[in-house]
Write an enzyme that holds these catalytic residues in place. Structure first.
Site, PDB file in Angstrom:
ATOM      1  N   SER A   1      66.088 -15.556  12.483  1.00 34.51           N
ATOM      2  CA  SER A   1      65.722 -16.330  11.497  1.00 34.51           C
ATOM      3  C   SER A   1      66.094 -16.730  10.635  1.00 34.51           C
ATOM      4  CB  SER A   1      64.269 -15.691  11.094  1.00 34.51           C
ATOM      5  OG  SER A   1      63.642 -16.710  10.053  1.00 34.51           O
TER       6      SER A   1
ATOM      7  N   ASP B   1      57.588 -20.029  19.121  1.00 34.00           N
ATOM      8  CA  ASP B   1      58.537 -20.410  17.727  1.00 34.00           C
ATOM      9  C   ASP B   1      58.244 -22.193  17.023  1.00 34.00           C
ATOM     10  OD1 ASP B   1      59.908 -20.176  15.714  1.00 34.00           O
ATOM     11  OD2 ASP B   1      61.614 -19.169  16.047  1.00 34.00           O
TER      12      ASP B   1
ATOM     13  N   HIS C   1      56.919 -17.401  15.924  1.00 35.58           N
ATOM     14  CA  HIS C   1      59.009 -16.698  14.802  1.00 35.58           C
ATOM     15  C   HIS C   1      58.133 -15.448  14.467  1.00 35.58           C
ATOM     16  CE1 HIS C   1      62.432 -17.082  13.509  1.00 35.58           C
ATOM     17  NE2 HIS C   1      61.626 -16.922  11.651  1.00 35.58           N
TER      18      HIS C   1
HETATM   19  N1  COA Z   1      42.526 -10.382   4.946  1.00 33.82           N
HETATM   20  C1  COA Z   1      43.398  -9.453   4.212  1.00 33.82           C
HETATM   21  N2  COA Z   1      44.501  -9.137   4.479  1.00 33.82           N
HETATM   22  C2  COA Z   1      44.549  -9.091   6.035  1.00 33.82           C
HETATM   23  C3  COA Z   1      43.364  -9.163   7.177  1.00 33.82           C
HETATM   24  C4  COA Z   1      43.038 -10.631   6.814  1.00 33.82           C
HETATM   25  N3  COA Z   1      41.692 -10.861   6.653  1.00 33.82           N
HETATM   26  N4  COA Z   1      44.444  -9.064   8.216  1.00 33.82           N
HETATM   27  C5  COA Z   1      44.836  -8.707   7.910  1.00 33.82           C
HETATM   28  N5  COA Z   1      45.122  -7.864   6.830  1.00 33.82           N
HETATM   29  C6  COA Z   1      46.554  -7.262   6.004  1.00 33.82           C
HETATM   30  C7  COA Z   1      46.418  -6.442   7.046  1.00 33.82           C
HETATM   31  O1  COA Z   1      45.429  -5.122   6.212  1.00 33.82           O
HETATM   32  C8  COA Z   1      48.149  -5.727   6.887  1.00 33.82           C
HETATM   33  O2  COA Z   1      48.203  -5.754   5.211  1.00 33.82           O
HETATM   34  P1  COA Z   1      49.201  -4.636   5.263  1.00 33.82           P
HETATM   35  O3  COA Z   1      51.119  -5.345   5.447  1.00 33.82           O
HETATM   36  O4  COA Z   1      49.588  -4.550   3.857  1.00 33.82           O
HETATM   37  O5  COA Z   1      49.494  -3.088   5.676  1.00 33.82           O
HETATM   38  C9  COA Z   1      48.831  -7.140   7.533  1.00 33.82           C
HETATM   39  O6  COA Z   1      47.980  -8.281   6.660  1.00 33.82           O
HETATM   40  C10 COA Z   1      48.734  -6.710   8.268  1.00 33.82           C
HETATM   41  O7  COA Z   1      49.562  -8.635   8.698  1.00 33.82           O
HETATM   42  P2  COA Z   1      50.036  -9.191  10.199  1.00 33.82           P
HETATM   43  O8  COA Z   1      50.531 -10.464  10.213  1.00 33.82           O
HETATM   44  O9  COA Z   1      48.750  -9.118  11.448  1.00 33.82           O
HETATM   45  O10 COA Z   1      51.007  -7.694  10.497  1.00 33.82           O
HETATM   46  P3  COA Z   1      51.687  -7.796  11.636  1.00 33.82           P
HETATM   47  O11 COA Z   1      52.226  -6.318  12.348  1.00 33.82           O
HETATM   48  O12 COA Z   1      51.240  -8.946  12.672  1.00 33.82           O
HETATM   49  O13 COA Z   1      53.504  -8.793  10.835  1.00 33.82           O
HETATM   50  C11 COA Z   1      54.217  -8.366   9.358  1.00 33.82           C
HETATM   51  C12 COA Z   1      53.509  -7.654   9.987  1.00 33.82           C
HETATM   52  C13 COA Z   1      55.585  -7.253   8.036  1.00 33.82           C
HETATM   53  C14 COA Z   1      55.520  -9.008  10.079  1.00 33.82           C
HETATM   54  C15 COA Z   1      54.168 -10.006   8.859  1.00 33.82           C
HETATM   55  O14 COA Z   1      53.036  -9.171   8.214  1.00 33.82           O
HETATM   56  C16 COA Z   1      54.999 -10.326   7.908  1.00 33.82           C
HETATM   57  O15 COA Z   1      54.606  -9.555   6.540  1.00 33.82           O
HETATM   58  N6  COA Z   1      55.457 -11.595   8.244  1.00 33.82           N
HETATM   59  C17 COA Z   1      56.459 -12.188   7.540  1.00 33.82           C
HETATM   60  C18 COA Z   1      57.769 -11.579   7.748  1.00 33.82           C
HETATM   61  C19 COA Z   1      59.161 -12.951   7.320  1.00 33.82           C
HETATM   62  O16 COA Z   1      59.510 -12.582   6.388  1.00 33.82           O
HETATM   63  N7  COA Z   1      59.499 -13.612   8.565  1.00 33.82           N
HETATM   64  C20 COA Z   1      60.139 -14.544   7.998  1.00 33.82           C
HETATM   65  C21 COA Z   1      61.456 -14.521   8.599  1.00 33.82           C
HETATM   66  S1  COA Z   1      62.752 -15.778   7.931  1.00 33.82           S
END
Ligand code: COA
Length: 593
Positions: free
Chosen positions: A159, A332, A365
């Protein structure tokens, strides 16, 4: 330090040694003090030639892997690229020494808008100068030099991290031997810019933003959370959102009922899980990120334009010296495949050592963080420590004939390159250089593993990645009969290469004819090992058919080698019966002048 196989990684801080006039930024600003937060771990070689620098994404930080304290080890590791980096992983810390640092403008320990301005002893806030991706990379280079590393074995990032790696490759070509760019592009497209623009508007229109001077007062949390929610939508694919949430309702919200879903207060909230999820992501983000950092870093990302900076992408590509691995992800829509392929094309135009994989990643992505199995394999194979040596003694006689038809020192394209053995043989016997093309990720991993440059590409889609006349010779070994449109494939290879060597099984061979005549079933044997129902061969043609196609389509056969079977075939060949005598044909062809 490693404790029972678990890495304890120390958070470190480095104050960079700056010239008396300070650190001059590309847009004219100056920073008189620069601190960088970084973490490093792994195995440093005595020659210090195995350093891998990891560039983090937009809102990441230096903590890419491991635990900070021994007390943490009972909990899941918190590094943002666990599984990709570590012992036995894509970047294998048993072989490499990894450094990851927070970016300039960030809020995780490196100088940014919330840091103390040494001139005022107050946080910079609105006084923080404009930064660029180039500045971010310059600061990281200064850090590495301060740590005693004049060269790095590889820079890797996804990214926004991938954009930094691109900048590494063109700005510091002598310093960076291998560049791994995942889910990134040479600039953001209009759609991606649009999300960033609206996200920044959400922050600056938050009254608590106070023109950036909010430190010590209320933070613009509402604006920052809104910006994050918007951006988060772009990190997931439609499929992934549908699978995770669909139109499902958030049960605890539903239980709280109408008071929560209060229409009279005109908040128009829904009960959908996706709303709850985005709320959660926004809430989590404001607890770890600073709004001014978000503004500065996204602005630097939006302004990044490799083509504009160097006049065009080819000019930027010309500066690259090391090997490049580019990876795009199918789901993506933030950094698209087309954008990655544009970069590949520019690097190919300049004859650079580029490999390219388009991975199946329906998650979107964020798959570069969440679905890393294949990505890990490709990256591990690309890293030089895991290269295995190709042994030419086990190579078939047919490959040696092909090698004899490829000019010495030629630039070669091997279509359907499989595990890359032929490319390696050509390099060894004929001093060639070039690329392989394949569609199978397993084969690509193997070819990259023996040090070949491979492009993932479906020959049936043509070769749009490859500019005209890029190669001296193309090789199509045992592939013509498996492509959907053989003539198109031949025309494409003669577009990208001056000549081509084509090897194919000859279905006019007497053994094949006899089999069909006597048994009445499609031939199967040592050289055609498939049943008719599971064969990849979809065009069964003979030497005569091939000749006819060439004659009809302006293609000249320059040289032919006939692979015969036993005594009878050799005799038939001597008597001039080439079609029935040849089990396989290897022909060198070119466009008729
Ligand atoms: N209501 C509220 N929260 C919920 C939910 C709902 N219905 N469903 C899932 N969640 C929460 C989970 O409890 C979990 O919380 P936690 O992270 O505090 O433990 C979280 O959402 C899970 O998110 P999810 O996107 O499903 O997890 P993942 O394993 O697929 O992805 C990450 C993990 C860290 C990659 C993602 O959460 C993230 O932050 N992505 C952004 C990363 C980023 O900055 N990318 C850009 C690069 S430029």
């Amino acid at each position: 330090m490693r404790k029972s196989g678990i890495e304890i990684v120390e958070e470190k801080q480095c104050v960079l040694t700056l010239p008396p006039e300070g650190f001059r930024l590309e847009k004219g600003g100056v920073l008189n003090r620069l601190e960088v937060a970084y973490e490093c771990f792994g195995t440093l070689s005595p020659q210090k030639d195995n350093v891998v620098f990891v560039c983090h994404a937009l809102t990441g930080d230096a903590h890419v892997y491991g635990y900070h304290t021994e007390d943490d080890v009972s909990r899941p590791a918190t590094g943002w690229w666990e599984g990709m980096i570590g012992p036995g992983c894509g970047i294998d810390t048993d072989h490499y020494f990894v450094v990851c640092a927070n970016v300039l403008g960030g809020c995780r320990g490196t100088t940014g808008p919330a840091s103390l301005n040494p001139d005022t002893d107050k946080p910079y806030g609105s006084a923080f100068p404009e930064i660029t991706v180039g500045d971010i990379v310059d600061v990281h280079v200064l850090l590495l030099k301060e740590l005693g590393f004049e060269q790095i074995c590889a820079a890797i990032g996804g990214s926004f991290g991938g954009m930094q790696v691109l900048e590494w490759a063109v700005r510091y070509p002598e310093m960076c031997a291998n560049s791994i760019v995942v889910a990134a592009a040479a600039s953001l497209n209009a759609q991606a810019l649009a999300f960033d623009i609206v996200g920044r508007q959400a922050i600056v229109q938050d009254p608590d933003w106070a023109n950036g001077d909010y430190y010590g007062a209320r933070r613009p949390d509402a604006g920052l959370a809104r910006a994050r929610k918007l951006a988060h939508i772009t990190y997931l694919s439609q499929d992934s959102m549908e699978n995770k949430f669909g139109r499902n309702k958030q049960q605890d919200w539903v239980e709280r009922g109408e008071a929560f879903h209060d229409f009279s207060r005109r908040n128009f909230r829904t009960f959908f899980q996706i709303e709850s999820y985005l709320e959660h992501q926004g809430e989590k983000f404001i607890n770890r990120f600073d709004a001014n950092s978000y503004l500065h870093i996204t602005r630097a990302m939006d302004d990044y334009d490799l083509a504009e900076a160097y006049g065009c992408l080819e000019a930027a590509a010309e500066r690259v010296k090391g090997r490049v691995l580019l990876v795009s992800l199918s789901g993506d829509w933030l950094f698209t495949t087309d954008q990655a392929e544009e970069l590949v094309e520019a690097l190919l135009r300049k004859g650079r050592a580029v490999s390219y994989c388009h991975l199946d990643a329906p998650a979107g992505h964020d798959a570069f963080l969440t679905h890393i199995d294949e990505l890990k394999q490709v990256i591990r194979a690309f890293m030089p420590a895991h290269r295995y040596t190709f042994k030419s003694d086990s190579i078939s006689a047919e490959y040696r004939v092909i090698a004899g038809m490829v000019p010495q020192g030629a630039r070669v394209l091997d279509l359907g390159c499989g595990n890359g053995e032929l490319l390696a043989l050509l390099k060894e016997l004929r001093g060639t250089d070039g690329h392989g093309i394949d569609i199978d990720i397993g084969e690509i991993v193997q070819a990259v593993h023996i040090g070949q440059n491979v492009l993932m590409c479906d020959i049936d889609r043509g070769l749009p990645l490859i500019p005209d006349n890029t190669y001296d010779s193309a090789v199509l070994s045992e592939t013509l009969q498996v492509v959907r449109e053989p003539l198109r494939a031949v025309e494409e290879i003669l577009r990208v290469a001056k000549e081509a060597v084509v090897a194919f099984p000859n279905f006019g061979y007497w053994g094949v004819r006899l089999h069909l005549l006597l048994k009445g079933t499609m031939p199967k044997g040592r050289h055609i090992p498939y049943e008719w129902y599971n064969t990849p061969n979809i065009h069964l043609f003979t030497l005569n058919d091939f000749r006819k196609m060439c004659a009809n389509c302006g293609i000249e056969i320059l040289e032919t080698h006939y692979v015969t079977g036993g005594f009878l075939s050799r005799l038939a060949l001597k008597l001039g019966f080439k079609n029935p005598a040849s089990r396989q044909v290897i022909a060198r062809i070119a466009r008729r002048r």
